[in-house]
Write an enzyme that holds these catalytic residues in place. Structure first.
Site, PDB file in Angstrom:
ATOM      1  NE  ARG A  45      75.386 -11.016  -3.644  1.00 36.19           N
ATOM      2  CZ  ARG A  45      75.319 -12.085  -4.408  1.00 36.19           C
ATOM      3  NH1 ARG A  45      75.578 -11.592  -5.871  1.00 36.19           N
ATOM      4  NH2 ARG A  45      75.260 -13.272  -4.313  1.00 36.19           N
ATOM      5  NE  ARG A  56      56.368 -15.301  -4.384  1.00 31.60           N
ATOM      6  CZ  ARG A  56      56.752 -15.262  -5.680  1.00 31.60           C
ATOM      7  NH1 ARG A  56      55.535 -14.352  -6.272  1.00 31.60           N
ATOM      8  NH2 ARG A  56      57.557 -15.467  -6.477  1.00 31.60           N
ATOM      9  CG  HIS A  59      52.792 -11.194  -5.740  1.00 30.42           C
ATOM     10  ND1 HIS A  59      53.890 -11.889  -6.073  1.00 30.42           N
ATOM     11  CD2 HIS A  59      52.676 -10.158  -6.549  1.00 30.42           C
ATOM     12  CE1 HIS A  59      54.617 -11.177  -7.084  1.00 30.42           C
ATOM     13  NE2 HIS A  59      53.920 -10.041  -7.410  1.00 30.42           N
ATOM     14  CD  GLU A  89      77.795  -6.364  15.317  1.00 25.68           C
ATOM     15  OE1 GLU A  89      77.695  -5.083  15.817  1.00 25.68           O
ATOM     16  OE2 GLU A  89      77.464  -7.501  16.149  1.00 25.68           O
ATOM     17  CB  SER A 148      77.288 -16.305  -2.722  1.00 28.46           C
ATOM     18  OG  SER A 148      78.039 -15.447  -3.442  1.00 28.46           O
ATOM     19  CD  GLU A 151      74.873 -12.198  -0.498  1.00 27.90           C
ATOM     20  OE1 GLU A 151      75.234 -12.628  -1.657  1.00 27.90           O
ATOM     21  OE2 GLU A 151      75.451 -11.373  -0.167  1.00 27.90           O
ATOM     22  CG  ASP A 159      60.607 -18.009  -3.005  1.00 27.70           C
ATOM     23  OD1 ASP A 159      60.033 -17.015  -3.041  1.00 27.70           O
ATOM     24  OD2 ASP A 159      61.483 -18.198  -3.964  1.00 27.70           O
TER      25      ASP A 159
END
Length: 185
Positions: A45, A56, A59, A89, A148, A151, A159
């Site tokens: 992920r 991005r 772009h 790691e 999570s 990520e 962004d």
């Protein structure tokens, strides 16, 4: 239930972004803008989040690639490699950062573990102090699933970095960026 989960996610993200060192992010922006090409490496992920960064940057007129893609060019001393790895790691990113240094590229590691095996190969370490599989004592605890929070933070940082690049390049008309957007959709 959705509202309470939303509050958990947003509260955790606010904690993370309150701790990220702005000077490290500013240095990363300088390195990205000064490179001929930018390469990204991560796994799972994390790689998906980095591929969003890659898109991005393209772009914004910056040549960017992820390691392993079919049109990946050679890395040189004019380029940088950005590694996403919370623990620092993961075997594949660790091998790639070593290779990047062999070819003279600058390297940026974005992760939580400032004392990882990548440390000797980093030109810059940007710390996102999220809970990793290592459960380091100074990581921000998360009630979310596995990594999570790291990520999500990585994606949002990308962004925010893009916004800083827009400001640095003094891009006034954001509508013009659509010219570099895929149009075979």
């Amino acid at each position: 239930m959705l509202d309470s989960n939303k509050d958990i996610v947003l509260d955790e993200l606010n904690k993370v972004f309150d701790t990220i060192d702005n000077s490290q992010v500013d240095q990363m922006v300088e390195m990205i803008c000064g490179a001929k090409k930018v390469f990204f490496v991560g796994v799972g992920r994390v790689l998906l989040m980095l591929q969003a960064w890659e898109k991005r940057l393209n772009h914004l007129g910056i040549d960017a690639y992820y390691v392993g893609e079919i049109n990946e060019p050679a890395i040189t001393f004019d380029d940088i490699l950005i590694v996403g790895s919370g623990s620092g790691e993961s075997i594949f990113p660790l091998s790639i950062i070593k290779l990047a240094k062999k070819y003279g590229a600058q390297t940026i590691h974005i992760g939580s573990n400032s004392e990882s095996s990548m440390k000797p190969y980093e030109d810059l370490f940007v710390r996102i102090p999220c809970q990793t599989k290592l459960y380091l004592k100074d990581e921000i605890h998360s009630d979310q699933i596995m990594s999570s929070l790291f990520e999500q933070s990585l994606l949002l940082l990308g962004d925010m970095v893009a916004m800083k690049i827009v400001q640095k390049k003094d891009i006034k008309d954001l509508h013009l960026l659509w010219k570099k957007h895929a149009n075979l959709e």
